[in-house]
Design a protein around this motif. Structure first.
Motif, mmCIF file in Angstrom:
data_model
loop_
_atom_site.group_PDB
_atom_site.id
_atom_site.type_symbol
_atom_site.label_atom_id
_atom_site.label_comp_id
_atom_site.label_asym_id
_atom_site.label_seq_id
_atom_site.Cartn_x
_atom_site.Cartn_y
_atom_site.Cartn_z
ATOM 1 N N VAL A 186 0.837 -1.197 0.000
ATOM 2 C CA VAL A 186 0.000 0.000 0.000
ATOM 3 C C VAL A 186 0.877 1.254 0.000
ATOM 4 C CG1 VAL A 186 -1.711 1.323 1.292
ATOM 5 C CG2 VAL A 186 -1.931 -1.155 1.121
ATOM 6 N N ASP A 189 -2.380 4.986 -3.073
ATOM 7 C CA ASP A 189 -3.501 4.062 -2.878
ATOM 8 C C ASP A 189 -4.492 4.633 -1.868
ATOM 9 O OD1 ASP A 189 -2.501 2.001 -4.606
ATOM 10 O OD2 ASP A 189 -1.186 1.320 -2.989
ATOM 11 N N ILE A 190 -3.969 5.109 -0.736
ATOM 12 C CA ILE A 190 -4.822 5.656 0.316
ATOM 13 C C ILE A 190 -5.550 6.900 -0.184
ATOM 14 C CG2 ILE A 190 -4.852 6.650 2.638
ATOM 15 C CD1 ILE A 190 -2.353 4.845 3.209
ATOM 16 N N GLY A 247 -6.473 7.500 -3.179
ATOM 17 C CA GLY A 247 -7.552 7.004 -4.040
ATOM 18 C C GLY A 247 -8.740 6.516 -3.236
ATOM 19 N N TRP A 248 -8.475 5.788 -2.149
ATOM 20 C CA TRP A 248 -9.566 5.310 -1.292
ATOM 21 C C TRP A 248 -10.342 6.481 -0.703
ATOM 22 C CZ3 TRP A 248 -5.997 1.725 2.046
ATOM 23 C CH2 TRP A 248 -5.516 0.680 1.250
ATOM 24 N N LEU A 249 -9.626 7.510 -0.242
ATOM 25 C CA LEU A 249 -10.286 8.673 0.345
ATOM 26 C C LEU A 249 -11.123 9.412 -0.692
ATOM 27 C CD1 LEU A 249 -7.317 9.976 2.526
ATOM 28 C CD2 LEU A 249 -9.353 8.778 3.344
ATOM 29 N N GLN A 309 -12.520 8.125 -3.357
ATOM 30 C CA GLN A 309 -13.705 7.317 -3.656
ATOM 31 C C GLN A 309 -14.805 7.533 -2.625
ATOM 32 O OE1 GLN A 309 -12.283 3.290 -3.872
ATOM 33 N NE2 GLN A 309 -11.742 3.450 -6.034
ATOM 34 N N GLU A 310 -14.414 7.810 -1.385
ATOM 35 C CA GLU A 310 -15.383 8.015 -0.302
ATOM 36 C C GLU A 310 -15.752 9.497 -0.133
ATOM 37 O OE1 GLU A 310 -16.839 5.534 1.366
ATOM 38 O OE2 GLU A 310 -15.662 4.058 0.237
ATOM 39 N N ARG A 366 -15.154 4.947 8.405
ATOM 40 C CA ARG A 366 -15.174 4.151 7.176
ATOM 41 C C ARG A 366 -14.119 3.056 7.149
ATOM 42 N NH1 ARG A 366 -14.506 0.901 4.127
ATOM 43 N NH2 ARG A 366 -14.730 0.875 1.871
ATOM 44 N N PHE A 367 -12.920 3.338 7.659
ATOM 45 C CA PHE A 367 -11.812 2.404 7.460
ATOM 46 C C PHE A 367 -11.394 1.596 8.686
ATOM 47 C CE2 PHE A 367 -11.315 5.526 4.032
ATOM 48 C CZ PHE A 367 -11.302 4.666 2.949
ATOM 49 N N LEU A 398 -8.861 -5.870 4.427
ATOM 50 C CA LEU A 398 -7.986 -5.677 3.273
ATOM 51 C C LEU A 398 -7.069 -6.884 3.215
ATOM 52 C CD1 LEU A 398 -7.138 -3.892 0.913
ATOM 53 C CD2 LEU A 398 -5.528 -2.757 2.436
#
Length: 97
Positions: free
Chosen positions: A14, A18-19, A21-23, A25-26, A64-65, A70
């Motif tokens: 990771v 990557d992180i 991108g996750w944030l 998306q949310e 959320r996380f 994972l």
């Protein structure tokens, strides 16, 4: 509330990107993401720090996380503590009068 969030138990692949991108998306806004790496080898240490843009975003990252699965692990996400928080002071040595 601190706006710095600790994200741990990350797989070694990771990256900060990557992180981010996750944030995104949310729809969680952030100021910075730092994945912590070994100084010499640049291998991930399995954790990161997220600077949330607002207190609400900080809470959203945690909600959320935290405990999110994972691969074969669950993420650990909480408000970051300062370097000296949660530690006991070292014992005193020498003569006490």
């Amino acid at each position: 509330m601190s706006r710095t969030v600790f994200m741990g138990n990350l797989p070694l692949w990771v990256t900060a990107e990557d992180i981010q991108g996750w944030l995104q998306q949310e729809n969680i806004t952030y100021d910075d993401v730092k994945d912590i790496r070994d100084f010499e080898t640049q291998e991930s240490k399995g954790y990161a720090f997220i600077e949330a843009a607002t207190d609400e975003d900080c809470k959203a990252v945690i909600a959320r996380f935290n405990h999110a699965p994972l691969e074969d692990r669950n993420l650990r996400v909480n408000e970051a503590r300062g370097a000296d928080q949660g530690r006991k002071p070292p014992p005193r040595r020498g003569n006490r009068r």
